[in-house]
Write an enzyme that holds these catalytic residues in place. Structure first.
Site: not given
Length: 189
Positions: A102, A129
């Protein structure tokens, strides 16, 4: 069922779940934090006119390693492949889900575009990615926490787990950030 911290530790202690190197302080209430390795795959945008998933394009990416003690700088709008420092090995009755952190998401760092699922039976580094959707560069430090691996108990063990000959696994045993192998099973129909 999502595994709790005590279940994660139990799976590791009996050797069913492998996370190497393992640091117990990385275990969270329902996940294990994973760290960033020091290798990155950057796209060679001058080698090809476009990306074609049906074709093998061996020179589409290049492996880059920052100098010792230096970060990799991910520029706004840039996309690169990275990998976890940890080698993760899942038994045939556990699946994984890689989630971003987060605190990093709040800075504009996306950890994975689409491939956050890890099949039961998988073993290897997890390819990341990495995208920067912020308007400033983001420094990526090898060894930093980059994501969290959640583990899910299957209703029964997979009949054909990842890595079995029936599963057609392309990335079993991968080391470092591994480029796409979409061409191996590309189908136009």
């Amino acid at each position: 069922m999502l595994l709790s911290d005590r279940d994660i530790r139990a799976e590791i202690s009996v050797g069913r779940l492998g996370i190497d190197p393992f640091d117990d302080s990385m275990v969270q209430p329902s996940s294990v934090d994973v760290r960033l390795d020091g290798l990155f795959r950057v796209f060679n945008n001058t080698r090809y006119t476009h990306i074609d998933p049906a074709l093998r394009q061996d020179e589409l990416t290049s492996l880059v390693e920052p100098a010792e003690g230096e970060p990799f700088v991910l520029h706004p709008g840039e996309f690169v492949l990275g990998s976890t420092l940890e080698v993760c090995s899942l038994p045939n009755d556990l699946a994984g889900r890689l989630e971003g952190k987060s605190s990093l998401g709040r800075l504009g760092l996306l950890t994975h575009s689409t491939a956050g699922f890890i099949d039961p039976g998988f073993s290897g580094h997890i390819t990341l990615e990495l995208s920067n959707v912020a308007n400033l560069p983001i420094t990526l430090w090898p060894g930093m926490k980059i994501g969290q691996l959640c583990l899910l108990k299957l209703s029964s063990a997979a009949e054909f787990p990842y890595g079995s000959s029936e599963a057609g696994s392309k990335y079993q045993g991968q080391r470092g950030p591994t480029p796409s192998k979409a061409y191996l099973n590309f189908n136009r129909s």
